[in-house]
Write an enzyme that holds these catalytic residues in place. Structure first.
Site, short mmCIF file in Angstrom:
data_model
loop_
_atom_site.label_atom_id
_atom_site.label_comp_id
_atom_site.label_asym_id
_atom_site.label_seq_id
_atom_site.Cartn_x
_atom_site.Cartn_y
_atom_site.Cartn_z
N HIS A 81 0.91 -1.24 0.03
CA HIS A 81 0.06 -0.13 0.09
C HIS A 81 0.97 1.30 0.03
O HIS A 81 2.13 1.11 0.34
CB HIS A 81 -0.79 0.01 1.15
N CYS A 125 5.43 7.02 4.01
CA CYS A 125 4.30 5.90 3.94
C CYS A 125 3.68 6.56 2.50
O CYS A 125 2.75 6.03 2.21
CB CYS A 125 3.48 5.89 5.08
N HIS A 150 4.80 0.61 -0.21
CA HIS A 150 5.55 -0.34 0.46
C HIS A 150 4.62 -1.66 1.01
O HIS A 150 3.39 -1.53 0.63
CB HIS A 150 6.31 0.44 1.77
N HIS A 178 -1.86 -10.31 -0.94
CA HIS A 178 -1.01 -10.11 -2.20
C HIS A 178 -1.34 -9.15 -3.07
O HIS A 178 -1.27 -9.22 -4.17
CB HIS A 178 -0.68 -11.43 -2.67
N GLU A 220 -0.25 -3.31 11.33
CA GLU A 220 0.80 -3.26 10.18
C GLU A 220 2.04 -3.82 10.62
O GLU A 220 2.97 -4.45 9.91
CB GLU A 220 1.08 -1.98 9.69
#
Ligand SMILES: Nc1nc2c(c(=O)[nH]1)N=C([C@H](O)[C@H](O)COP(=O)(O)OP(=O)(O)OP(=O)(O)O)CN2
Ligand code: ZN
Length: 122
Positions: A14, A25, A29, A69, A108
């Site tokens: 994302h 971010c 990544h 994925h 995460e």
């Protein structure tokens, strides 16, 4: 009242399109996400459980297929895939099949995460 939970993990990429310029971010990544689905209810006196753990697994399976994925930003409804919004997205898709849903947690990394509790099932 008894709580029961089941954890799942999936791998996805994302980026966060709303972060300030230069925020790490904002770049694509990946994470190995951990999801904890927690239910709350009374123990059925005959079955001896609130709900079969297998029901949670079945409820999560189609969502895992949408996420694992994948690039989360490409998944409908996840154009800004923060952990907070992913937890809400999961809740909205689980509450109809798991009416005793109590919380959806998303991590995460091992060091941070969110817990979401939406409106209970009517
Ligand atoms: N409140 C939120 N903050 C952040 C989110 C989020 O979803 N909600 N997401 C991110 C990014 O996805 C980022 O990849 C994660 O950042 P961070 O936790 O700093 O990850 P690290 O790999 O650096 O973890 P370390 O534990 O520091 O190694 C950012 N913030
Ligand atoms: Zn990230």
């Amino acid at each position: 009242m008894t709580e029961l939970w089941r954890t799942f993990s999936f791998d996805a990429a994302h980026y966060l399109p709303k972060v300030p310029a230069g925020h790490k971010c904002g770049n694509m990544h990946g994470h190995t996400y951990t999801v904890e689905i927690r239910l709350r209810g009374e123990v059925d006196p005959v079955a001896g459980w609130v709900r079969d753990f297998g029901d949670i697994k079945e409820a999560f399976r189609p969502l895992e297929a949408e996420l694992d994925h994948k690039v989360l930003n490409d998944v409908p409804g996840l154009d800004n895939p923060t952990s907070e919004l992913l937890a809400q997205w999961l809740w909205e898709r689980l509450i109809d099949v798991l009416p005793d849903l109590y919380s959806v947690s998303v991590s995460e990394t091992a060091n941070s995460g969110v817990v979401y509790r939406g409106a209970p099932s009517v």
